[in-house]
Scaffold this active site. Sequence first.
Site, PDB file in Angstrom:
ATOM      1  N   PRO A 125       0.782  -1.239   0.000  1.00 43.50           N
ATOM      2  CA  PRO A 125       0.000   0.000   0.000  1.00 43.50           C
ATOM      3  C   PRO A 125       0.821   1.300   0.000  1.00 43.50           C
ATOM      4  CG  PRO A 125       0.097  -0.901   2.207  1.00 43.50           C
ATOM      5  CD  PRO A 125       0.845  -1.869   1.332  1.00 43.50           C
ATOM      6  N   GLY A 127       3.907   2.106   1.717  1.00 41.27           N
ATOM      7  CA  GLY A 127       4.746   2.535   2.846  1.00 41.27           C
ATOM      8  C   GLY A 127       6.149   2.903   2.404  1.00 41.27           C
ATOM      9  N   CYS A 244       9.348  -9.646   4.060  1.00 41.55           N
ATOM     10  CA  CYS A 244       9.053  -9.701   5.498  1.00 41.55           C
ATOM     11  C   CYS A 244       8.904 -11.165   5.890  1.00 41.55           C
ATOM     12  CB  CYS A 244       7.838  -8.862   5.867  1.00 41.55           C
ATOM     13  SG  CYS A 244       6.347  -9.282   4.955  1.00 41.55           S
TER      14      CYS A 244
HETATM   15  C1  SAM Z   1       4.938  -7.022   0.616  1.00 45.91           C
HETATM   16  S1  SAM Z   1       3.662  -6.240  -0.293  1.00 45.91           S
HETATM   17  C2  SAM Z   1       4.424  -4.693  -0.658  1.00 45.91           C
HETATM   18  C3  SAM Z   1       4.404  -3.681   0.468  1.00 45.91           C
HETATM   19  C4  SAM Z   1       4.839  -2.299   0.032  1.00 45.91           C
HETATM   20  N1  SAM Z   1       6.138  -2.304  -0.600  1.00 45.91           N
HETATM   21  C5  SAM Z   1       4.856  -1.289   1.172  1.00 45.91           C
HETATM   22  O1  SAM Z   1       5.928  -1.009   1.728  1.00 45.91           O
HETATM   23  O2  SAM Z   1       3.787  -0.761   1.508  1.00 45.91           O
HETATM   24  C6  SAM Z   1       3.760  -7.076  -1.824  1.00 45.91           C
HETATM   25  C7  SAM Z   1       2.937  -6.483  -2.952  1.00 45.91           C
HETATM   26  O3  SAM Z   1       3.284  -7.202  -4.144  1.00 45.91           O
HETATM   27  C8  SAM Z   1       2.168  -7.161  -5.009  1.00 45.91           C
HETATM   28  N2  SAM Z   1       2.397  -8.176  -6.052  1.00 45.91           N
HETATM   29  C9  SAM Z   1       2.246  -9.521  -5.967  1.00 45.91           C
HETATM   30  N3  SAM Z   1       2.583 -10.094  -7.143  1.00 45.91           N
HETATM   31  C10 SAM Z   1       2.965  -9.091  -7.977  1.00 45.91           C
HETATM   32  C11 SAM Z   1       3.427  -9.046  -9.314  1.00 45.91           C
HETATM   33  N4  SAM Z   1       3.559 -10.160 -10.049  1.00 45.91           N
HETATM   34  N5  SAM Z   1       3.717  -7.848  -9.861  1.00 45.91           N
HETATM   35  C12 SAM Z   1       3.578  -6.711  -9.137  1.00 45.91           C
HETATM   36  N6  SAM Z   1       3.136  -6.691  -7.862  1.00 45.91           N
HETATM   37  C13 SAM Z   1       2.848  -7.868  -7.290  1.00 45.91           C
HETATM   38  C14 SAM Z   1       0.987  -7.393  -4.082  1.00 45.91           C
HETATM   39  O4  SAM Z   1      -0.204  -6.902  -4.660  1.00 45.91           O
HETATM   40  C15 SAM Z   1       1.421  -6.609  -2.825  1.00 45.91           C
HETATM   41  O5  SAM Z   1       0.840  -5.320  -2.841  1.00 45.91           O
END
Ligand code: SAM
Length: 307
Positions: A125, A127, A244
Amino acid sequence: MFKDLPADAASAHPAWLYKAITRAWPEQANAVFEANNTHPPMCLRVNQQQHSRDAYLAKLSAADIDATTCQYAPMGLRLSSPCGVEALPEFFAGAVSVQDEAAQLCTRLLELQPGQRVLDACAAPGGKSGAILETEPALQELVALDIDEGRLERVADNLQRLDLRAHYQVADAADPQAWWDSQAFDRILLDAPCSATGVLRRNPDIRLHRRASDIPELVSLQRRILDAMWQCLAPGGILVYATCSVLPEENEQQIADFLQRHDDAHSAALDVAWGIDRKVGRQLLPSNEGADGFFYAKLVKAAATGH
Ligand SMILES: C[S@@+](CC[C@H](N)C(=O)[O-])C[C@H]1O[C@@H](n2cnc3c(N)ncnc32)[C@H](O)[C@@H]1O
Protein backbone atom coordinates in the site's frame (compact mmCIF):
# COMPACT_ATOMS: atom_id res chain seq x y z
CA MET A 1 -0.24 -24.23 31.41
CA PHE A 2 1.02 -25.61 28.09
CA LYS A 3 3.48 -28.16 29.45
CA ASP A 4 1.60 -31.21 28.13
CA LEU A 5 1.18 -29.82 24.63
CA PRO A 6 3.51 -30.66 21.74
CA ALA A 7 6.13 -27.93 21.27
CA ASP A 8 4.53 -26.49 18.11
CA ALA A 9 1.10 -26.18 19.75
CA ALA A 10 2.64 -24.69 22.91
CA SER A 11 4.33 -22.06 20.73
CA ALA A 12 0.97 -21.33 19.02
CA HIS A 13 2.49 -21.93 15.58
CA PRO A 14 1.39 -24.49 12.97
CA ALA A 15 3.62 -27.56 12.96
CA TRP A 16 5.17 -26.90 9.53
CA LEU A 17 6.14 -23.33 10.47
CA TYR A 18 7.42 -24.35 13.89
CA LYS A 19 9.71 -26.85 12.14
CA ALA A 20 10.80 -24.39 9.46
CA ILE A 21 11.72 -21.66 11.97
CA THR A 22 13.46 -24.11 14.31
CA ARG A 23 15.46 -25.55 11.42
CA ALA A 24 16.45 -22.14 10.03
CA TRP A 25 17.14 -20.42 13.36
CA PRO A 26 17.91 -23.08 16.00
CA GLU A 27 19.43 -20.59 18.45
CA GLN A 28 16.88 -17.83 18.02
CA ALA A 29 13.69 -19.85 17.44
CA ASN A 30 12.29 -19.56 20.97
CA ALA A 31 12.77 -15.80 20.99
CA VAL A 32 11.08 -15.60 17.56
CA PHE A 33 8.07 -17.61 18.79
CA GLU A 34 7.82 -15.40 21.86
CA ALA A 35 8.01 -12.21 19.79
CA ASN A 36 5.37 -13.57 17.40
CA ASN A 37 3.04 -14.03 20.38
CA THR A 38 3.34 -10.50 21.78
CA HIS A 39 1.62 -7.28 20.71
CA PRO A 40 3.69 -5.44 18.10
CA PRO A 41 4.94 -1.95 18.84
CA MET A 42 3.38 0.96 16.93
CA CYS A 43 6.14 2.82 15.07
CA LEU A 44 6.05 6.03 13.11
CA ARG A 45 8.18 7.42 10.31
CA VAL A 46 8.53 11.18 10.60
CA ASN A 47 8.21 12.93 7.23
CA GLN A 48 11.61 14.62 7.00
CA GLN A 49 10.22 17.07 4.43
CA GLN A 50 8.07 18.51 7.23
CA HIS A 51 9.78 17.95 10.60
CA SER A 52 12.96 16.71 12.21
CA ARG A 53 12.48 13.63 14.36
CA ASP A 54 13.20 15.62 17.54
CA ALA A 55 10.71 18.32 16.59
CA TYR A 56 7.97 15.74 16.06
CA LEU A 57 8.89 13.95 19.30
CA ALA A 58 8.28 17.28 21.06
CA LYS A 59 4.86 17.55 19.38
CA LEU A 60 3.99 14.05 20.60
CA SER A 61 5.10 14.95 24.10
CA ALA A 62 2.94 18.11 24.01
CA ALA A 63 0.00 15.85 23.01
CA ASP A 64 0.76 13.54 25.97
CA ILE A 65 1.86 10.70 23.71
CA ASP A 66 4.91 8.92 25.04
CA ALA A 67 7.46 7.80 22.44
CA THR A 68 11.15 6.99 22.04
CA THR A 69 13.45 7.10 19.03
CA CYS A 70 14.01 3.88 17.06
CA GLN A 71 17.51 2.50 17.30
CA TYR A 72 18.32 2.12 13.60
CA ALA A 73 15.76 3.96 11.47
CA PRO A 74 16.83 7.62 11.48
CA MET A 75 13.27 8.96 11.19
CA GLY A 76 11.63 6.25 13.31
CA LEU A 77 9.74 6.70 16.58
CA ARG A 78 8.23 3.97 18.75
CA LEU A 79 5.10 4.77 20.76
CA SER A 80 4.90 3.38 24.32
CA SER A 81 1.35 2.32 23.57
CA PRO A 82 -0.58 2.26 20.30
CA CYS A 83 -3.11 5.00 19.53
CA GLY A 84 -5.46 5.93 16.71
CA VAL A 85 -3.84 7.96 13.92
CA GLU A 86 -6.32 10.81 14.51
CA ALA A 87 -4.57 11.39 17.85
CA LEU A 88 -1.19 11.94 16.14
CA PRO A 89 -0.32 15.62 15.63
CA GLU A 90 -0.65 16.68 11.96
CA PHE A 91 -1.17 13.10 10.76
CA PHE A 92 -3.66 14.19 8.08
CA ALA A 93 -1.25 16.91 6.95
CA GLY A 94 1.35 14.21 6.26
CA ALA A 95 3.69 14.77 9.21
CA VAL A 96 4.07 11.05 9.96
CA SER A 97 3.21 7.60 8.66
CA VAL A 98 2.69 4.39 10.60
CA GLN A 99 5.51 2.03 9.59
CA ASP A 100 7.58 -0.52 11.47
CA GLU A 101 11.26 0.22 11.96
CA ALA A 102 12.32 -2.76 9.79
CA ALA A 103 10.32 -1.50 6.82
CA GLN A 104 11.94 1.95 7.18
CA LEU A 105 15.43 0.56 6.66
CA CYS A 106 15.15 0.15 2.87
CA THR A 107 15.77 3.77 1.91
CA ARG A 108 19.41 4.02 2.99
CA LEU A 109 20.23 0.82 1.11
CA LEU A 110 18.93 2.32 -2.14
CA GLU A 111 21.55 5.16 -2.06
CA LEU A 112 19.05 7.60 -3.53
CA GLN A 113 20.28 10.68 -5.42
CA PRO A 114 18.55 13.59 -7.16
CA GLY A 115 17.68 12.88 -10.79
CA GLN A 116 17.40 9.10 -10.49
CA ARG A 117 14.59 7.10 -12.05
CA VAL A 118 13.33 4.70 -9.40
CA LEU A 119 10.91 1.76 -9.56
CA ASP A 120 9.02 0.49 -6.52
CA ALA A 121 8.12 -2.84 -8.09
CA CYS A 122 5.60 -4.18 -5.56
CA ALA A 123 4.50 -0.89 -4.11
CA ALA A 124 1.12 -1.29 -2.43
CA PRO A 125 0.00 0.00 0.00
CA GLY A 126 2.86 2.45 -0.45
CA GLY A 127 4.75 2.54 2.85
CA LYS A 128 8.11 2.32 1.17
CA SER A 129 7.14 4.57 -1.76
CA GLY A 130 6.45 7.29 0.80
CA ALA A 131 9.75 6.68 2.56
CA ILE A 132 11.63 6.87 -0.76
CA LEU A 133 10.07 10.19 -1.80
CA GLU A 134 10.48 11.77 1.64
CA THR A 135 14.17 10.80 1.63
CA GLU A 136 14.85 12.05 -1.92
CA PRO A 137 12.12 14.36 -3.26
CA ALA A 138 14.25 15.39 -6.27
CA LEU A 139 14.09 12.07 -8.11
CA GLN A 140 13.47 12.28 -11.83
CA GLU A 141 10.54 9.91 -11.26
CA LEU A 142 9.23 7.24 -8.92
CA VAL A 143 7.18 4.56 -10.65
CA ALA A 144 4.95 2.82 -8.11
CA LEU A 145 3.87 -0.48 -9.65
CA ASP A 146 1.58 -3.17 -8.30
CA ILE A 147 -0.43 -5.99 -9.85
CA ASP A 148 -3.46 -5.17 -7.70
CA GLU A 149 -5.36 -2.10 -8.90
CA GLY A 150 -7.32 -1.65 -5.67
CA ARG A 151 -4.19 -1.82 -3.56
CA LEU A 152 -2.41 0.64 -5.89
CA GLU A 153 -5.17 3.15 -5.18
CA ARG A 154 -4.11 3.00 -1.54
CA VAL A 155 -0.59 4.01 -2.62
CA ALA A 156 -2.06 7.07 -4.34
CA ASP A 157 -4.12 7.93 -1.22
CA ASN A 158 -1.12 7.56 1.04
CA LEU A 159 1.15 9.67 -1.16
CA GLN A 160 -1.54 12.32 -1.53
CA ARG A 161 -1.73 12.66 2.25
CA LEU A 162 2.07 13.10 2.27
CA ASP A 163 1.86 15.63 -0.61
CA LEU A 164 4.15 13.44 -2.73
CA ARG A 165 3.85 12.39 -6.37
CA ALA A 166 4.57 9.19 -8.30
CA HIS A 167 3.68 7.59 -11.61
CA TYR A 168 1.25 4.73 -10.91
CA GLN A 169 1.35 1.54 -12.94
CA VAL A 170 -0.98 -1.44 -12.56
CA ALA A 171 1.03 -4.34 -14.00
CA ASP A 172 2.67 -7.68 -13.45
CA ALA A 173 6.27 -6.96 -12.51
CA ALA A 174 7.23 -10.38 -13.87
CA ASP A 175 6.13 -9.34 -17.38
CA PRO A 176 7.93 -6.06 -18.26
CA GLN A 177 7.18 -6.45 -21.99
CA ALA A 178 3.59 -5.57 -21.18
CA TRP A 179 4.35 -2.22 -19.49
CA TRP A 180 8.01 -1.17 -19.55
CA ASP A 181 9.07 1.72 -21.82
CA SER A 182 12.66 0.34 -22.09
CA GLN A 183 14.11 3.25 -20.12
CA ALA A 184 16.29 1.65 -17.50
CA PHE A 185 15.78 2.38 -13.81
CA ASP A 186 18.73 3.56 -11.70
CA ARG A 187 17.23 2.01 -8.58
CA ILE A 188 14.66 -0.73 -8.07
CA LEU A 189 13.05 -1.72 -4.80
CA LEU A 190 11.61 -5.23 -4.99
CA ASP A 191 9.60 -5.71 -1.78
CA ALA A 192 8.51 -9.11 -2.94
CA PRO A 193 5.28 -10.98 -2.23
CA CYS A 194 6.29 -13.45 0.48
CA SER A 195 5.10 -15.72 3.29
CA ALA A 196 4.96 -12.75 5.71
CA THR A 197 6.41 -15.05 8.38
CA GLY A 198 8.35 -12.09 9.82
CA VAL A 199 5.18 -10.16 10.65
CA LEU A 200 3.00 -12.83 12.29
CA ARG A 201 2.50 -10.62 15.34
CA ARG A 202 0.80 -8.04 13.09
CA ASN A 203 -1.13 -10.58 11.00
CA PRO A 204 -2.08 -13.50 13.27
CA ASP A 205 -4.38 -14.97 10.59
CA ILE A 206 -1.29 -15.97 8.57
CA ARG A 207 -0.82 -18.85 11.02
CA LEU A 208 -4.18 -20.23 9.91
CA HIS A 209 -4.12 -19.46 6.19
CA ARG A 210 -0.51 -20.04 5.15
CA ARG A 211 0.40 -23.59 4.13
CA ALA A 212 3.81 -25.24 3.72
CA SER A 213 2.91 -25.78 0.05
CA ASP A 214 2.65 -21.98 -0.46
CA ILE A 215 6.39 -21.55 0.04
CA PRO A 216 7.69 -23.15 -3.20
CA GLU A 217 5.03 -21.20 -5.14
CA LEU A 218 6.14 -17.94 -3.55
CA VAL A 219 9.80 -18.77 -4.19
CA SER A 220 9.03 -19.37 -7.85
CA LEU A 221 7.06 -16.07 -8.15
CA GLN A 222 9.86 -14.13 -6.43
CA ARG A 223 12.37 -15.71 -8.82
CA ARG A 224 10.35 -14.70 -11.88
CA ILE A 225 9.92 -11.12 -10.65
CA LEU A 226 13.60 -10.84 -9.71
CA ASP A 227 14.78 -12.02 -13.13
CA ALA A 228 12.36 -9.66 -14.90
CA MET A 229 13.33 -6.68 -12.75
CA TRP A 230 17.01 -7.26 -13.43
CA GLN A 231 16.41 -6.57 -17.15
CA CYS A 232 14.93 -3.18 -16.23
CA LEU A 233 17.91 -2.06 -14.10
CA ALA A 234 20.53 0.26 -15.59
CA PRO A 235 24.18 -0.86 -15.69
CA GLY A 236 25.73 0.26 -12.40
CA GLY A 237 22.26 0.39 -10.85
CA ILE A 238 21.13 -1.02 -7.50
CA LEU A 239 18.24 -3.40 -6.84
CA VAL A 240 17.23 -3.84 -3.21
CA TYR A 241 15.43 -7.12 -2.60
CA ALA A 242 13.29 -7.21 0.54
CA THR A 243 10.85 -9.60 2.16
CA CYS A 244 9.05 -9.70 5.50
CA SER A 245 9.89 -13.41 5.71
CA VAL A 246 12.18 -15.30 8.06
CA LEU A 247 12.49 -18.33 5.76
CA PRO A 248 15.89 -18.72 4.02
CA GLU A 249 14.30 -20.15 0.83
CA GLU A 250 12.68 -16.75 0.19
CA ASN A 251 15.72 -14.78 1.30
CA GLU A 252 19.40 -15.71 1.25
CA GLN A 253 18.84 -18.88 -0.81
CA GLN A 254 16.71 -16.98 -3.32
CA ILE A 255 19.48 -14.39 -3.75
CA ALA A 256 22.30 -16.98 -3.83
CA ASP A 257 20.42 -18.76 -6.68
CA PHE A 258 19.90 -15.44 -8.45
CA LEU A 259 23.63 -14.69 -8.31
CA GLN A 260 24.36 -18.10 -9.86
CA ARG A 261 22.14 -17.21 -12.83
CA HIS A 262 23.43 -13.65 -13.36
CA ASP A 263 27.11 -13.02 -14.05
CA ASP A 264 26.51 -9.27 -14.12
CA ALA A 265 25.21 -9.16 -10.52
CA HIS A 266 26.97 -8.99 -7.21
CA SER A 267 25.61 -8.72 -3.71
CA ALA A 268 27.03 -5.68 -1.91
CA ALA A 269 27.92 -6.00 1.78
CA LEU A 270 25.46 -4.02 3.91
CA ASP A 271 27.34 -1.57 6.08
CA VAL A 272 24.69 -1.43 8.80
CA ALA A 273 24.47 -2.22 12.51
CA TRP A 274 21.14 -4.09 12.41
CA GLY A 275 20.24 -7.69 11.67
CA ILE A 276 22.16 -10.93 11.25
CA ASP A 277 24.78 -11.07 8.53
CA ARG A 278 24.08 -13.90 6.06
CA LYS A 279 26.24 -15.17 3.21
CA VAL A 280 24.17 -12.82 1.09
CA GLY A 281 22.03 -10.09 2.63
CA ARG A 282 20.96 -9.45 6.20
CA GLN A 283 18.14 -10.89 8.24
CA LEU A 284 16.17 -9.19 10.98
CA LEU A 285 14.21 -11.53 13.23
CA PRO A 286 11.11 -10.23 15.02
CA SER A 287 11.99 -9.21 18.56
CA ASN A 288 9.90 -8.17 21.54
CA GLU A 289 11.27 -4.68 21.90
CA GLY A 290 12.52 -4.34 18.35
CA ALA A 291 11.61 -4.51 14.70
CA ASP A 292 9.59 -6.95 12.61
CA GLY A 293 11.25 -9.83 10.78
CA PHE A 294 12.68 -8.65 7.47
CA PHE A 295 15.35 -9.62 4.94
CA TYR A 296 17.32 -7.20 2.77
CA ALA A 297 19.86 -7.80 0.02
CA LYS A 298 21.50 -5.15 -2.15
CA LEU A 299 22.29 -6.29 -5.69
CA VAL A 300 24.55 -4.17 -7.88
CA LYS A 301 24.57 -4.52 -11.68
CA ALA A 302 27.96 -4.41 -13.41
CA ALA A 303 28.67 -1.09 -15.12
CA ALA A 304 28.56 -1.10 -18.94
CA THR A 305 32.00 -1.60 -20.48
CA GLY A 306 32.91 1.05 -23.06
CA HIS A 307 34.27 0.09 -26.52
C1 SAM B 1 4.94 -7.02 0.62
S1 SAM B 1 3.66 -6.24 -0.29
C2 SAM B 1 4.42 -4.69 -0.66
C3 SAM B 1 4.40 -3.68 0.47
C4 SAM B 1 4.84 -2.30 0.03
N1 SAM B 1 6.14 -2.30 -0.60
C5 SAM B 1 4.86 -1.29 1.17
O1 SAM B 1 5.93 -1.01 1.73
O2 SAM B 1 3.79 -0.76 1.51
C6 SAM B 1 3.76 -7.08 -1.82
C7 SAM B 1 2.94 -6.48 -2.95
O3 SAM B 1 3.28 -7.20 -4.14
C8 SAM B 1 2.17 -7.16 -5.01
N2 SAM B 1 2.40 -8.18 -6.05
C9 SAM B 1 2.25 -9.52 -5.97
N3 SAM B 1 2.58 -10.09 -7.14
C10 SAM B 1 2.97 -9.09 -7.98
C11 SAM B 1 3.43 -9.05 -9.31
N4 SAM B 1 3.56 -10.16 -10.05
N5 SAM B 1 3.72 -7.85 -9.86
C12 SAM B 1 3.58 -6.71 -9.14
N6 SAM B 1 3.14 -6.69 -7.86
C13 SAM B 1 2.85 -7.87 -7.29
C14 SAM B 1 0.99 -7.39 -4.08
O4 SAM B 1 -0.20 -6.90 -4.66
C15 SAM B 1 1.42 -6.61 -2.83
O5 SAM B 1 0.84 -5.32 -2.84
